[in-house]
Design a protein around this motif. Structure first.
Motif, PDB file in Angstrom:
ATOM      1  N   GLU A  86     -12.781  12.502   1.966  1.00 46.93           N
ATOM      2  CA  GLU A  86     -12.910  11.827   3.254  1.00 46.93           C
ATOM      3  C   GLU A  86     -11.664  10.987   3.465  1.00 46.93           C
ATOM      4  O   GLU A  86     -11.242  10.255   2.569  1.00 46.93           O
ATOM      5  N   CYS A  87     -11.067  11.087   4.643  1.00 47.89           N
ATOM      6  CA  CYS A  87      -9.860  10.332   4.977  1.00 47.89           C
ATOM      7  C   CYS A  87     -10.193   9.308   6.052  1.00 47.89           C
ATOM      8  O   CYS A  87     -10.646   9.674   7.132  1.00 47.89           O
ATOM      9  N   LYS A  88      -9.973   8.037   5.749  1.00 49.92           N
ATOM     10  CA  LYS A  88     -10.209   6.952   6.712  1.00 49.92           C
ATOM     11  C   LYS A  88      -8.934   6.129   6.820  1.00 49.92           C
ATOM     12  O   LYS A  88      -8.647   5.315   5.947  1.00 49.92           O
ATOM     13  N   PHE A  89      -8.181   6.366   7.856  1.00 50.91           N
ATOM     14  CA  PHE A  89      -6.932   5.644   8.053  1.00 50.91           C
ATOM     15  C   PHE A  89      -7.086   4.660   9.217  1.00 50.91           C
ATOM     16  O   PHE A  89      -6.378   4.697  10.202  1.00 50.91           O
ATOM     17  N   THR A  90      -8.080   3.782   9.057  1.00 51.07           N
ATOM     18  CA  THR A  90      -8.355   2.740  10.038  1.00 51.07           C
ATOM     19  C   THR A  90      -7.918   1.398   9.458  1.00 51.07           C
ATOM     20  O   THR A  90      -7.520   1.307   8.296  1.00 51.07           O
ATOM     21  N   ASN A  91      -8.038   0.344  10.263  1.00 47.90           N
ATOM     22  CA  ASN A  91      -7.692  -0.995   9.794  1.00 47.90           C
ATOM     23  C   ASN A  91      -8.819  -1.647   9.008  1.00 47.90           C
ATOM     24  O   ASN A  91      -8.616  -2.685   8.387  1.00 47.90           O
ATOM     25  N   ALA A  92      -9.998  -1.056   9.031  1.00 46.80           N
ATOM     26  CA  ALA A  92     -11.142  -1.604   8.301  1.00 46.80           C
ATOM     27  C   ALA A  92     -11.267  -0.916   6.942  1.00 46.80           C
ATOM     28  O   ALA A  92     -10.977   0.277   6.812  1.00 46.80           O
ATOM     29  N   PRO A  93     -11.706  -1.654   5.925  1.00 51.71           N
ATOM     30  CA  PRO A  93     -11.917  -1.026   4.616  1.00 51.71           C
ATOM     31  C   PRO A  93     -12.973   0.080   4.694  1.00 51.71           C
ATOM     32  O   PRO A  93     -13.926  -0.024   5.471  1.00 51.71           O
ATOM     33  N   ARG A 128      -6.717   3.941   4.150  1.00 51.67           N
ATOM     34  CA  ARG A 128      -5.517   3.191   4.506  1.00 51.67           C
ATOM     35  C   ARG A 128      -5.672   1.709   4.174  1.00 51.67           C
ATOM     36  O   ARG A 128      -4.725   1.069   3.722  1.00 51.67           O
ATOM     37  N   SER A 129      -6.853   1.168   4.415  1.00 50.48           N
ATOM     38  CA  SER A 129      -7.064  -0.281   4.304  1.00 50.48           C
ATOM     39  C   SER A 129      -7.961  -0.665   3.139  1.00 50.48           C
ATOM     40  O   SER A 129      -8.673  -1.664   3.195  1.00 50.48           O
ATOM     41  N   GLY A 130      -7.943   0.130   2.093  1.00 53.80           N
ATOM     42  CA  GLY A 130      -8.742  -0.198   0.923  1.00 53.80           C
ATOM     43  C   GLY A 130     -10.209   0.158   1.120  1.00 53.80           C
ATOM     44  O   GLY A 130     -10.562   0.905   2.028  1.00 53.80           O
ATOM     45  N   ALA A 131     -11.030  -0.378   0.265  1.00 51.05           N
ATOM     46  CA  ALA A 131     -12.450  -0.058   0.290  1.00 51.05           C
ATOM     47  C   ALA A 131     -13.267  -1.321   0.032  1.00 51.05           C
ATOM     48  O   ALA A 131     -12.775  -2.287  -0.562  1.00 51.05           O
ATOM     49  N   THR A 132     -14.513  -1.278   0.459  1.00 49.58           N
ATOM     50  CA  THR A 132     -15.402  -2.404   0.238  1.00 49.58           C
ATOM     51  C   THR A 132     -15.744  -2.502  -1.252  1.00 49.58           C
ATOM     52  O   THR A 132     -15.517  -1.574  -2.034  1.00 49.58           O
ATOM     53  N   ARG A 133     -16.300  -3.618  -1.607  1.00 47.16           N
ATOM     54  CA  ARG A 133     -16.661  -3.868  -3.006  1.00 47.16           C
ATOM     55  C   ARG A 133     -17.632  -2.803  -3.526  1.00 47.16           C
ATOM     56  O   ARG A 133     -17.482  -2.325  -4.644  1.00 47.16           O
ATOM     57  N   PHE A 148      -8.123   6.710  -3.281  1.00 50.12           N
ATOM     58  CA  PHE A 148      -6.681   6.732  -3.105  1.00 50.12           C
ATOM     59  C   PHE A 148      -6.325   5.859  -1.915  1.00 50.12           C
ATOM     60  O   PHE A 148      -6.881   6.022  -0.832  1.00 50.12           O
ATOM     61  N   GLY A 149      -5.387   4.958  -2.134  1.00 49.89           N
ATOM     62  CA  GLY A 149      -4.881   4.130  -1.053  1.00 49.89           C
ATOM     63  C   GLY A 149      -3.626   4.729  -0.464  1.00 49.89           C
ATOM     64  O   GLY A 149      -3.098   5.736  -0.953  1.00 49.89           O
ATOM     65  N   LEU A 150      -3.140   4.105   0.565  1.00 48.41           N
ATOM     66  CA  LEU A 150      -1.930   4.573   1.228  1.00 48.41           C
ATOM     67  C   LEU A 150      -0.749   4.621   0.247  1.00 48.41           C
ATOM     68  O   LEU A 150       0.052   5.556   0.265  1.00 48.41           O
ATOM     69  N   GLU A 151      -0.691   3.641  -0.660  1.00 49.10           N
ATOM     70  CA  GLU A 151       0.398   3.613  -1.658  1.00 49.10           C
ATOM     71  C   GLU A 151       0.350   4.840  -2.571  1.00 49.10           C
ATOM     72  O   GLU A 151       1.375   5.391  -2.935  1.00 49.10           O
TER      73      GLU A 151
END
Length: 157
Positions: A86-93, A128-133, A148-151
Motif C-alpha cells: 500500500e502506498c500512502k504519499f499524503t501529509n498524514a501518517p 511519505r509521512s511515516g506511520a502511526t504508533r 518504508f519511508g520516503l528516505e
C-alpha cells in the motif's frame, strides 16, 4: 569462475546507474533465456548495500484490482511468496486502517505458487509521512510486515 562471461558492458552500465547521484531506472530487456535475471543476480552479488525485497526474485510485479478491491503493488516470487503493498504519499501518517484494508484486499487475490499450495503473504507499507504508533508496533511485532519511508525509497532509487 562462475560461468558468467562477457557481460562487462552491461555490468558497467548497471554500476553507473546505481552509483549515480540522480535517481535512475535501469531497464533490462531481451528475448527469453538470454541471462537477464542472471545478469542482475550477478550484479547484486557484488553489492554490499543493495536492498533486495524479498530475497527471491519476482516473477511479476504490478497492481491489482477486482470490483471494489485494489492493491497498489503486488509481486509474486518463484519461491511462492506474494508481496502486497500500500502506498500512502499524503501529509498524514499512515494509520492502521490502511494495513487492515490491505489485508482484506490481499485476501481476494487468487494466485497459486508454481509448486502449488497457498502463497506466503508479506505486506509492504510505503508512507511519505511515516506511520502511526499502532502501525509501527505491528511492524515491530510481525515478521511479514515492513514499513518504508520516503528516505528508504529515495536512498535506494
Amino acid at each position: 569462475m562462475d560461468g558468467f562471461v562477457d557481460r562487462e558492458v552491461e555490468l558497467s552500465r548497471l554500476r553507473d546507474c546505481y552509483d549515480s547521484d540522480v535517481a535512475a531506472l535501469a531497464v533490462i530487456y531481451g528475448r527469453r533465456r538470454l541471462g537477464k535475471t542472471q545478469l542482475v543476480r550477478h550484479w547484486l552479488s557484488e553489492r554490499d548495500d543493495a536492498v533486495v525485497y524479498p530475497e527471491e526474485p519476482f516473477l511479476d510485479i504490478g497492481r491489482w484490482w477486482y470490483q471494489e478491491h485494489e492493491v497498489d503493488v503486488v509481486g509474486f516470487t518463484d519461491a511462492g511468496t506474494m508481496v502486497v503493498g500500500e502506498c500512502k504519499f499524503t501529509n498524514a501518517p499512515l494509520d492502521y486502517s490502511a494495513l487492515a484494508s490491505l489485508e482484506d484486499h490481499a485476501a481476494e487475490i487468487r494466485w497459486t505458487p508454481l509448486g502449488g499450495g497457498d502463497p506466503d503473504i508479506e505486506y509492504a507499507l510505503f508512507a511519505r509521512s511515516g506511520a502511526t504508533r499502532s502501525v509501527r508496533e505491528a511492524v515491530a511485532e510481525r515478521g511479514d510486515l515492513q514499513l518504508f519511508g520516503l528516505e528508504d525509497v529515495t536512498e535506494n532509487a
